[in-house]
Design an enzyme around this catalytic site. Structure first.
Site, mmCIF file in Angstrom:
data_model
loop_
_atom_site.group_PDB
_atom_site.id
_atom_site.type_symbol
_atom_site.label_atom_id
_atom_site.label_comp_id
_atom_site.label_asym_id
_atom_site.label_seq_id
_atom_site.Cartn_x
_atom_site.Cartn_y
_atom_site.Cartn_z
ATOM 1 N N ARG A 35 0.894 -1.081 0.142
ATOM 2 C CA ARG A 35 0.159 -0.272 -0.399
ATOM 3 C C ARG A 35 0.784 1.491 -0.206
ATOM 4 O O ARG A 35 1.639 1.532 1.271
ATOM 5 C CB ARG A 35 -0.972 0.243 1.180
ATOM 6 C CG ARG A 35 -2.247 -1.252 1.199
ATOM 7 C CD ARG A 35 -2.473 -0.541 2.097
ATOM 8 N NE ARG A 35 -2.370 -2.347 3.771
ATOM 9 C CZ ARG A 35 -2.784 -2.625 5.079
ATOM 10 N NH1 ARG A 35 -3.588 -2.074 4.511
ATOM 11 N NH2 ARG A 35 -2.281 -3.417 5.940
ATOM 12 N N ASP A 60 5.209 -6.209 -3.909
ATOM 13 C CA ASP A 60 3.863 -7.387 -3.681
ATOM 14 C C ASP A 60 5.306 -8.999 -3.766
ATOM 15 O O ASP A 60 5.893 -8.714 -4.381
ATOM 16 C CB ASP A 60 3.142 -7.805 -4.776
ATOM 17 C CG ASP A 60 2.276 -9.106 -4.397
ATOM 18 O OD1 ASP A 60 2.494 -9.770 -2.890
ATOM 19 O OD2 ASP A 60 1.628 -9.393 -4.465
ATOM 20 N N TYR A 153 -2.310 -22.266 7.181
ATOM 21 C CA TYR A 153 -1.813 -21.346 8.183
ATOM 22 C C TYR A 153 -1.528 -21.531 8.844
ATOM 23 O O TYR A 153 0.265 -21.240 9.090
ATOM 24 C CB TYR A 153 -3.001 -20.325 8.392
ATOM 25 C CG TYR A 153 -1.824 -19.357 9.301
ATOM 26 C CD1 TYR A 153 -1.257 -18.163 8.828
ATOM 27 C CD2 TYR A 153 -2.096 -19.359 10.703
ATOM 28 C CE1 TYR A 153 -1.341 -17.049 10.011
ATOM 29 C CE2 TYR A 153 -1.490 -18.182 11.780
ATOM 30 C CZ TYR A 153 -0.468 -17.197 11.083
ATOM 31 O OH TYR A 153 -0.207 -16.134 12.148
ATOM 32 N N GLU A 189 -5.031 -5.927 11.691
ATOM 33 C CA GLU A 189 -5.338 -5.801 10.819
ATOM 34 C C GLU A 189 -5.875 -8.133 10.661
ATOM 35 O O GLU A 189 -6.509 -8.063 9.430
ATOM 36 C CB GLU A 189 -5.241 -5.886 9.393
ATOM 37 C CG GLU A 189 -5.273 -4.268 9.556
ATOM 38 C CD GLU A 189 -5.184 -3.424 8.517
ATOM 39 O OE1 GLU A 189 -3.939 -4.356 7.536
ATOM 40 O OE2 GLU A 189 -4.816 -1.963 8.476
HETATM 41 C C1 8X3 Z 1 -1.091 -15.564 14.818
HETATM 42 C C2 8X3 Z 1 -2.122 -16.507 16.150
HETATM 43 O O1 8X3 Z 1 -3.637 -17.935 17.426
HETATM 44 O O2 8X3 Z 1 -4.779 -16.680 15.013
HETATM 45 O O3 8X3 Z 1 -0.247 -16.168 14.866
HETATM 46 O O4 8X3 Z 1 -2.732 -18.116 14.660
HETATM 47 S S1 8X3 Z 1 -3.197 -17.552 16.166
#
Ligand code: 8X3
Length: 252
Positions: A35, A60, A153, A189
């Site tokens: 941004r 990016d 993730y 965020e």
């Molecule tokens: C961020 C913490 O617990 O949302 O990495 O994965 S959690």
């Protein structure tokens, strides 16, 4: 000469707080993100408030050529990077694996793993050549404690954890330290992006207890990089006082 800190993902949250604290302490900065307007504003603010030099790289991190071109474009004054903070990272969705959207997965993998690799590969080589440096990777409690709906993730943060350990081994004896900071719940965020703008869902993540702030992590990074030359902070797990790990949080 002033030390130069490169902070990826400096447009908000932990990255922005890190840029601010290092500027307060008189370090020169390279701030990166996508941004442009936010980066420009932050640069202006840091220069005016703290009298430090700030260079903006707007690109990016998911794109390998862009990472290369950005780092090659650095002016002489910023070519020696003393500290790299690999902060840019994200989650996109919170659904069971079998319902996952492959496009979301790719964005998360490309940002959290490939982005870290692209930047670190270039900077680590330069740090080895200059004989010193410090790489700080922002991992997560999710890097060893996978949870329901965290699937991809959590996998990317496991990768950051493994990379931090192997980078530390491979860089041993070069003068380059590697620290992994592994936060739990930090109110930024992060959740709003994970829930694709659903504020109610994002707010619930931090409801009923006091989460960490970006500034808490920034202070930890500063502490880790300010240790004497013979001391290496290898890993820091940091959670709100109300959180024990990925699985236990007390909410009022
Ligand atoms: C961020 C913490 O617990 O949302 O990495 O994965 S959690």
């Amino acid at each position: 000469m002033k030390q130069v800190v490169l902070v990826t993902g400096a447009t908000s949250g932990i990255g922005e707080a890190t840029a601010r604290i290092f500027a307060e302490e008189g370090y020169d900065l390279i701030i990166t993100g996508r941004r442009a307007e936010r980066l420009k504003q932050l640069k202006q603010e840091l220069k005016e408030d703290h009298g430090v030099s700030v260079h903006v790289l707007c690109f990016d991190i998911k794109e390998r050529q862009s990472c290369q071109a950005a780092l090659e474009s650095l002016p002489e004054k910023f070519r020696q990077i003393d500290i790299l903070v690999n902060n840019a990272g994200m989650a996109s969705d919170f659904v069971h694996f079998q319902s996952g959207d492959v496009n979301n997965w790719e964005e998360v993998i490309d940002t959290n793993i490939k982005g870290v690799l692209y930047i670190s590969r270039i900077v680590a080589e330069r740090m080895v050549a200059q004989g010193h440096g410090h790489i700080v990777n922002i991992g997560s409690t999710a890097g060893t404690e996978p949870y329901e709906c965290g699937n991809v993730y959590c996998a990317t943060k496991h990768a950051v954890h493994a990379l931090s350990e192997t980078m530390r081994i491979d860089l041993l004896g070069t003068g380059v330290k590697v620290t992994e900071i592994r936060p739990g719940k930090v109110e930024t965020e992060f959740s709003l992006i994970r829930f694709h703008g659903d504020k109610e869902a994002a707010d619930k993540v931090y409801a009923g207890y006091e989460p960490l702030r970006g500034e808490d992590i920034a202070e930890t990074i500063l502490w880790a990089v300010r240790q004497p030359a013979h001391v290496s902070i290898n890993e820091v797990i940091i959670t709100p006082a109300s959180q024990a790990n990925s699985y236990y949080i007390v909410r009022k």
